[in-house]
Design a protein around this motif. Structure first.
Motif, PDB file in Angstrom:
ATOM      1  N   VAL A  46       0.812  -1.477   0.139  1.00 43.32           N
ATOM      2  CA  VAL A  46      -0.251  -0.070  -0.452  1.00 43.32           C
ATOM      3  C   VAL A  46       1.369   0.968   0.352  1.00 43.32           C
ATOM      4  CG1 VAL A  46      -1.872   1.369   1.945  1.00 43.32           C
ATOM      5  CG2 VAL A  46      -2.009  -1.504   1.712  1.00 43.32           C
ATOM      6  N   TYR A  47       0.206   1.914  -1.255  1.00 42.04           N
ATOM      7  CA  TYR A  47       1.243   3.519  -0.787  1.00 42.04           C
ATOM      8  C   TYR A  47       0.565   4.361  -0.477  1.00 42.04           C
ATOM      9  CZ  TYR A  47       5.442   0.433  -3.367  1.00 42.04           C
ATOM     10  OH  TYR A  47       5.711  -0.622  -3.742  1.00 42.04           O
ATOM     11  N   ASP A  48       1.325   6.126  -0.301  1.00 42.63           N
ATOM     12  CA  ASP A  48       0.915   7.126  -0.091  1.00 42.63           C
ATOM     13  C   ASP A  48       1.015   7.724  -1.486  1.00 42.63           C
ATOM     14  OD1 ASP A  48       0.557   9.951   0.547  1.00 42.63           O
ATOM     15  OD2 ASP A  48      -0.134   8.891   2.938  1.00 42.63           O
ATOM     16  N   VAL A  49       0.726   8.340  -1.604  1.00 44.15           N
ATOM     17  CA  VAL A  49       1.391   8.361  -3.348  1.00 44.15           C
ATOM     18  C   VAL A  49       0.577  10.465  -3.564  1.00 44.15           C
ATOM     19  CG1 VAL A  49       1.530   6.815  -4.698  1.00 44.15           C
ATOM     20  CG2 VAL A  49      -0.443   8.120  -5.391  1.00 44.15           C
ATOM     21  N   TRP A  59       5.078   7.393  -0.931  1.00 44.17           N
ATOM     22  CA  TRP A  59       5.543   5.850   0.916  1.00 44.17           C
ATOM     23  C   TRP A  59       4.669   5.374   0.702  1.00 44.17           C
ATOM     24  CZ3 TRP A  59       2.759  10.983   2.742  1.00 44.17           C
ATOM     25  CH2 TRP A  59       3.420  12.638   3.335  1.00 44.17           C
ATOM     26  N   LEU A  60       5.581   4.492   1.064  1.00 50.55           N
ATOM     27  CA  LEU A  60       5.512   2.694   1.753  1.00 50.55           C
ATOM     28  C   LEU A  60       4.216   3.092   3.086  1.00 50.55           C
ATOM     29  CD1 LEU A  60       5.357   0.309   1.020  1.00 50.55           C
ATOM     30  CD2 LEU A  60       7.506  -0.096   1.942  1.00 50.55           C
ATOM     31  N   VAL A  61       3.350   2.410   2.824  1.00 48.36           N
ATOM     32  CA  VAL A  61       2.900   2.066   4.229  1.00 48.36           C
ATOM     33  C   VAL A  61       3.017   1.587   4.231  1.00 48.36           C
ATOM     34  CG1 VAL A  61       0.224   1.927   4.703  1.00 48.36           C
ATOM     35  CG2 VAL A  61       0.832   4.204   3.173  1.00 48.36           C
ATOM     36  N   GLY A 111      15.422  11.797  15.675  1.00 47.84           N
ATOM     37  CA  GLY A 111      14.592  10.938  16.415  1.00 47.84           C
ATOM     38  C   GLY A 111      13.431  11.810  15.604  1.00 47.84           C
ATOM     39  N   LYS A 112      13.939  12.418  14.475  1.00 46.65           N
ATOM     40  CA  LYS A 112      12.570  12.710  13.399  1.00 46.65           C
ATOM     41  C   LYS A 112      12.362  11.902  12.385  1.00 46.65           C
ATOM     42  CE  LYS A 112      11.958  16.848  11.210  1.00 46.65           C
ATOM     43  NZ  LYS A 112      12.573  18.107  10.718  1.00 46.65           N
ATOM     44  N   ARG A 113      11.249  11.704  12.257  1.00 51.12           N
ATOM     45  CA  ARG A 113      10.559  10.560  11.940  1.00 51.12           C
ATOM     46  C   ARG A 113      10.183  11.339  10.148  1.00 51.12           C
ATOM     47  NH1 ARG A 113       6.551   7.074  14.148  1.00 51.12           N
ATOM     48  NH2 ARG A 113       5.237   8.053  12.542  1.00 51.12           N
ATOM     49  N   HIS A 114      10.588  10.101   9.241  1.00 53.80           N
ATOM     50  CA  HIS A 114      10.355  10.291   7.903  1.00 53.80           C
ATOM     51  C   HIS A 114      10.054   9.513   6.875  1.00 53.80           C
ATOM     52  CE1 HIS A 114      12.868  13.355   8.075  1.00 53.80           C
ATOM     53  NE2 HIS A 114      13.972  13.325   8.651  1.00 53.80           N
ATOM     54  N   PRO A 115       8.959   8.944   5.640  1.00 56.11           N
ATOM     55  CA  PRO A 115       8.464   7.995   5.413  1.00 56.11           C
ATOM     56  C   PRO A 115       9.363   7.144   4.602  1.00 56.11           C
ATOM     57  CG  PRO A 115       7.719   9.826   4.336  1.00 56.11           C
ATOM     58  CD  PRO A 115       8.621  10.397   5.098  1.00 56.11           C
ATOM     59  N   VAL A 116       9.465   6.203   4.332  1.00 59.23           N
ATOM     60  CA  VAL A 116       9.980   5.226   3.498  1.00 59.23           C
ATOM     61  C   VAL A 116       9.666   5.427   1.937  1.00 59.23           C
ATOM     62  CG1 VAL A 116      10.813   2.622   2.851  1.00 59.23           C
ATOM     63  CG2 VAL A 116      10.044   3.371   5.022  1.00 59.23           C
ATOM     64  N   GLU A 117      10.194   5.984   1.226  1.00 54.10           N
ATOM     65  CA  GLU A 117      10.329   6.707  -0.228  1.00 54.10           C
ATOM     66  C   GLU A 117       9.985   5.712  -1.083  1.00 54.10           C
ATOM     67  OE1 GLU A 117      12.189  10.502  -0.482  1.00 54.10           O
ATOM     68  OE2 GLU A 117      10.826  11.460   0.265  1.00 54.10           O
ATOM     69  N   ALA A 118       9.420   5.810  -2.356  1.00 48.71           N
ATOM     70  CA  ALA A 118       9.546   4.705  -3.097  1.00 48.71           C
ATOM     71  C   ALA A 118       9.225   5.203  -4.491  1.00 48.71           C
ATOM     72  CB  ALA A 118       8.608   4.024  -2.904  1.00 48.71           C
ATOM     73  N   PRO A 119       9.632   5.105  -5.565  1.00 51.08           N
ATOM     74  CA  PRO A 119       9.968   6.252  -7.014  1.00 51.08           C
ATOM     75  C   PRO A 119       8.705   6.122  -7.334  1.00 51.08           C
ATOM     76  CG  PRO A 119      11.614   4.835  -6.966  1.00 51.08           C
ATOM     77  CD  PRO A 119      11.367   4.228  -5.459  1.00 51.08           C
ATOM     78  N   LEU A 120       8.334   6.948  -8.119  1.00 50.33           N
ATOM     79  CA  LEU A 120       6.293   6.754  -8.460  1.00 50.33           C
ATOM     80  C   LEU A 120       6.562   5.857  -9.585  1.00 50.33           C
ATOM     81  CD1 LEU A 120       5.479  10.774  -7.913  1.00 50.33           C
ATOM     82  CD2 LEU A 120       4.630   8.623  -6.519  1.00 50.33           C
ATOM     83  N   ALA A 121       7.567   5.621 -10.422  1.00 45.80           N
ATOM     84  CA  ALA A 121       7.748   5.092 -11.816  1.00 45.80           C
ATOM     85  C   ALA A 121       7.652   3.389 -11.353  1.00 45.80           C
ATOM     86  CB  ALA A 121       8.305   5.441 -12.140  1.00 45.80           C
ATOM     87  N   GLU A 122       7.969   3.072 -10.304  1.00 46.74           N
ATOM     88  CA  GLU A 122       8.396   1.718  -9.651  1.00 46.74           C
ATOM     89  C   GLU A 122       6.801   1.463  -9.040  1.00 46.74           C
ATOM     90  OE1 GLU A 122       9.352  -1.590  -9.272  1.00 46.74           O
ATOM     91  OE2 GLU A 122      10.202  -0.122 -10.413  1.00 46.74           O
TER      92      GLU A 122
END
Length: 145
Positions: A46-49, A59-61, A111-122
């Motif tokens: 599941v991705y959040d784009v 972002w990879l959810v 300690g900052k939270r960042h989402p796991v990113e994924a390329p939109l093309a993939e």
């Protein structure tokens, strides 16, 4: 209050593979179900784009790679995540909720939270595979040896 809703292009008789929500600052986002293969080794994600703009990553959810993690579990997760995000951005999640509903963030040295990113093309490629899989209405098939 903004409403989380399935994409209108989805067939009425099947579970939506895409939901939308709007952030507090008016940015439209999609929550999409994807699969990385149409064989038994395929893992549902599941991705959040972002919608529109010059974005290159989503972002990879969650990645569901268990033997019993199939399309219904992925679509249910997408629906719940999109609704939770909308409540978060509408300020309706209450004092007991964590500040950010992302399920698998990366935490940096400060300690900052960042989402796991994924390329939109993939992500787009995997969304197409998910739509093909959902249209076939069957579980992934094993590859013949």
């Amino acid at each position: 209050m903004s409403a989380t809703k399935p994409n209108s292009q989805q067939a009425a008789d099947s579970e939506p593979l895409e939901y939308t929500y709007t952030t507090w600052d008016g940015e439209a986002r999609k929550v999409q179900v994807a699969v990385d293969s149409i064989d038994l080794t395929g893992a549902w994600s599941v991705y959040d784009v972002p919608v529109g703009g010059q974005h290159t990553h989503g972002w990879l959810v969650e990645r569901l790679d268990g033997h019993d993690d199939k399309l219904p579990k992925a679509t249910g997760l997408a629906r719940e995540y999109a609704a939770d995000q909308q409540r978060f951005h509408d300020g309706e999640r209450g004092d007991q909720a964590k500040a950010d509903p992302l399920s698998r963030p990366i935490v940096d040295e400060q300690g900052k939270r960042h989402p796991v990113e994924a390329p939109l093309a993939e992500i787009r490629k995997h969304v197409v595979l998910a739509r093909l899989q959902a249209a076939s209405k069957s579980d992934p098939q094993p590859i013949a040896a």
